[in-house]
Every structure is written in structure tokens, then in C-alpha cells.
Design an enzyme around this catalytic site. Structure first.
Site, mmCIF file in Angstrom:
data_model
loop_
_atom_site.group_PDB
_atom_site.id
_atom_site.type_symbol
_atom_site.label_atom_id
_atom_site.label_comp_id
_atom_site.label_asym_id
_atom_site.label_seq_id
_atom_site.Cartn_x
_atom_site.Cartn_y
_atom_site.Cartn_z
ATOM 1 N N CYS A 65 -3.038 4.581 -2.901
ATOM 2 C CA CYS A 65 -1.277 6.243 -2.689
ATOM 3 C C CYS A 65 -2.594 6.523 -4.294
ATOM 4 C CB CYS A 65 -0.580 5.580 -2.946
ATOM 5 S SG CYS A 65 -0.340 4.384 -1.827
ATOM 6 N N HIS A 67 4.105 3.661 4.527
ATOM 7 C CA HIS A 67 3.164 4.854 5.489
ATOM 8 C C HIS A 67 2.557 3.438 6.045
ATOM 9 C CE1 HIS A 67 3.502 6.743 1.829
ATOM 10 N NE2 HIS A 67 3.901 7.818 2.796
HETATM 11 C C1 CIR Z 1 7.355 7.696 -2.481
HETATM 12 O O1 CIR Z 1 8.368 6.486 -2.156
HETATM 13 O O2 CIR Z 1 6.939 7.950 -1.995
HETATM 14 C C2 CIR Z 1 6.226 6.394 -3.432
HETATM 15 N N1 CIR Z 1 7.513 5.362 -4.205
HETATM 16 C C3 CIR Z 1 5.160 5.823 -3.602
HETATM 17 C C4 CIR Z 1 4.444 6.471 -2.318
HETATM 18 C C5 CIR Z 1 2.938 5.719 -1.672
HETATM 19 N N2 CIR Z 1 1.993 5.599 -2.057
HETATM 20 C C6 CIR Z 1 1.619 5.276 -0.450
HETATM 21 O O3 CIR Z 1 1.786 4.624 -0.062
HETATM 22 N N3 CIR Z 1 0.626 6.641 -0.431
#
Ligand code: CIR
Length: 255
Positions: free
Chosen positions: A250, A163
């Protein structure tokens, strides 16, 4: 000065051991994750936020990462459509909770996809990373919703990172903490970019909250760089969320 008053978080679920991951650090320990999450909520409260805590959602292994399910600011709330198929549907219960705070909710619709981890606000601008999760159409729809409130939406093409905010954080007052491909990103030319010291790239996901910067514990050089830029820091252990490619931003929505 910018000031947050509210945050929304969701407790980690036991199924988080099956969450999406490329970190290669093994499965998270749910007991430690719960402790780290509780400390995170406490830190947000210490920073003056009123924190709404949603119960764990066992239907979605990655549901602790609520940031990806919506984009919020004082004037608007937009419900996301996650690009990861296993995460589509997480946004519904977040939307229900946000409806208690925002009179109107907009929503990203197919064929658009958008995850909040790709969205970084810097004053009147929102930067949107075009990633494996967020496409141009999702960014276009977000731009239409936020444009009504006078915000400008600028897209940033991403390479290897998950991201946008995996690699960059806005620390207010024109300061950006950035790593890798984002240190020299032309879209950020008007900012003062603080490069994350080599080997501590994970700390690029830090979180400014009302004058303090939450940084991940275990990255001392990055913490010093943030402090040298004039920010007070608070280190939090988020090792169990890192195992799922997640970080400090996140774990919450803030407005
Ligand atoms: C994913 O791959 O969607 C989750 N394991 C991690 C999401 C992390 N979120 C973020 O960077 N906002």
C-alpha cells in the site's frame, strides 16, 4: 525477468491518526510511522529503485497509502477513483507526479470506483478484486485501458477482506502468497499457491521487488514459508501502518 526501476511514495501526515481503520489496534504513532516509512524507502532503494518521495498531504489522513490512487506498469498509468469518500481527491497530486514519467494518463471515471490495493499484476494478467472500494464498472474501465496494451483483466469477487492484496501477493515465477478465501480461488488455479500460516494472515501483503520479498516484521512462520518457496526476504516493521489496515504494498506505486 521482471524488473522495477521506479517507485513513488508519500510521507505519512500527522492527520494519519484519523485514518480509516478496522484493525482495532489503536491510533498510529506518527514518529514511529515516519521512521518506518524512511526504512521502507531505503529498502526500495536497496532493491535498485529510483524512489520519488512526495511530501505529506494533510488534507487526506490515508494519503500515505499511495498504491490505492493509481495503477502503473511500464506501458500505462491509470489514475484511480478511490471508493472511500474520504480518499477521493488523493489521486490528484499523484497524477501530477506521474505525469512527469508517463506521456499519457488515463483515469477511472464515475460511476466506476477503483483502488489500487485491489489490483494485482501477474505477468500479462491483472487481477482486480471486487470489494467495498472497487466496483465492476471501475474494473471494466481498467480492463479497457490495459487491454490496449495486451493485458488481460480478470475480476475476483471478495468477501470480508478490505482489498485483494490484503489477502494475496504475487511473488513472480508463478508463485502466489495467499490467505483465507483466496487460497482456493479458482482464478488462481494455474499458480503455485503458498498458504500463509494460520495466525499470520497480515503477512499475505508482502512485496516482491527485483528478486527479493519484503515481508512485515513479526510474522516468522510466513517468512519461512516465503523462503521455503525460494525467495530471499527482508523484514520491515510496518506496525503503524497496520493500525490503519495498510501494509507493505500500500505504501508505494512501482513500475
Ligand atoms: C484505507 O482504509 O483506505 C486505509 N486505511 C488503508 C489502505 C490500505 N491500502 C491497501 O491495502 N492498498
Amino acid at each position: 525477468m521482471m524488473r522495477f526501476t521506479n517507485a513513488l511514495v508519500r510521507r505519512p501526515c500527522r492527520g494519519m491518526v484519523r485514518g480509516l481503520s478496522s484493525a482495532g489496534l489503536g491510533p498510529p504513532d506518527i514518529g514511529r510511522a515516519l521512521e518506518q516509512h524512511a526504512a521502507y524507502v531505503e529498502a526500495l532503494r536497496d532493491c535498485g529503485l529510483d524512489v520519488t518521495v512526495l511530501e505529506a498531504d494533510e488534507a487526506f489522513p490515508d494519503s500515505v497509502f499511495v498504491e490505492d490512487t493509481a495503477v502503473v506498469c511500464p506501458e500505462a498509468a491509470v489514475v484511480d477513483l478511490p471508493g472511500a469518500p474520504s480518499r477521493q481527491g488523493e489521486e490528484r497530486s499523484v497524477a501530477q507526479a506521474l505525469a512527469g514519467f508517463f506521456p499519457r494518463l488515463d483515469a477511472i471515471a464515475p460511476p466506476g470506483t477503483l483502488e489500487g490495493g485491489d489490483v494485482m499484476r501477474a505477468g500479462g494478467q491483472f487481477f482486480v478484486g471486487l470489494s467495498g472500494r472497487t466496483n465492476r464498472e471501475g474494473a471494466r474501465q481498467l480492463g479497457a485501458f490495459l487491454g490496449r496494451h495486451g493485458y488481460e483483466v480478470v475480476t475476483v469477487p471478495l468477501g470480508a477482506i478490505l482489498h485483494l492484496k490484503t489477502g494475496v501477493s504475487y511473488l513472480e515465477d508463478g508463485r502466489l502468497l495467499a490467505t483465507g478465501e483466496l487460497v482456493h480461488e479458482p482464478a488462481f488455479s494455474r499458480f503455485r499457491v503458498i498458504p500463509v500460516p494460520a495466525g499470520e494472515e497480515y503477512a499475505a501483503n508482502s512485496l516482491w521487488v527485483n528478486g527479493r520479498v519484503l515481508v512485515p516484521a513479526g510474522f516468522p512462520a510466513a517468512r519461512r514459508a516465503v523462503e521455503a518457496a525460494g525467495c530471499g526476504t527482508l523484514a520491515l516493521d510496518v506496525s503503524e501502518f497496520r493500525k490503519l489496515d495498510g501494509g507493505l504494498s500500500c505504501l508505494s506505486l512501482r513500475w
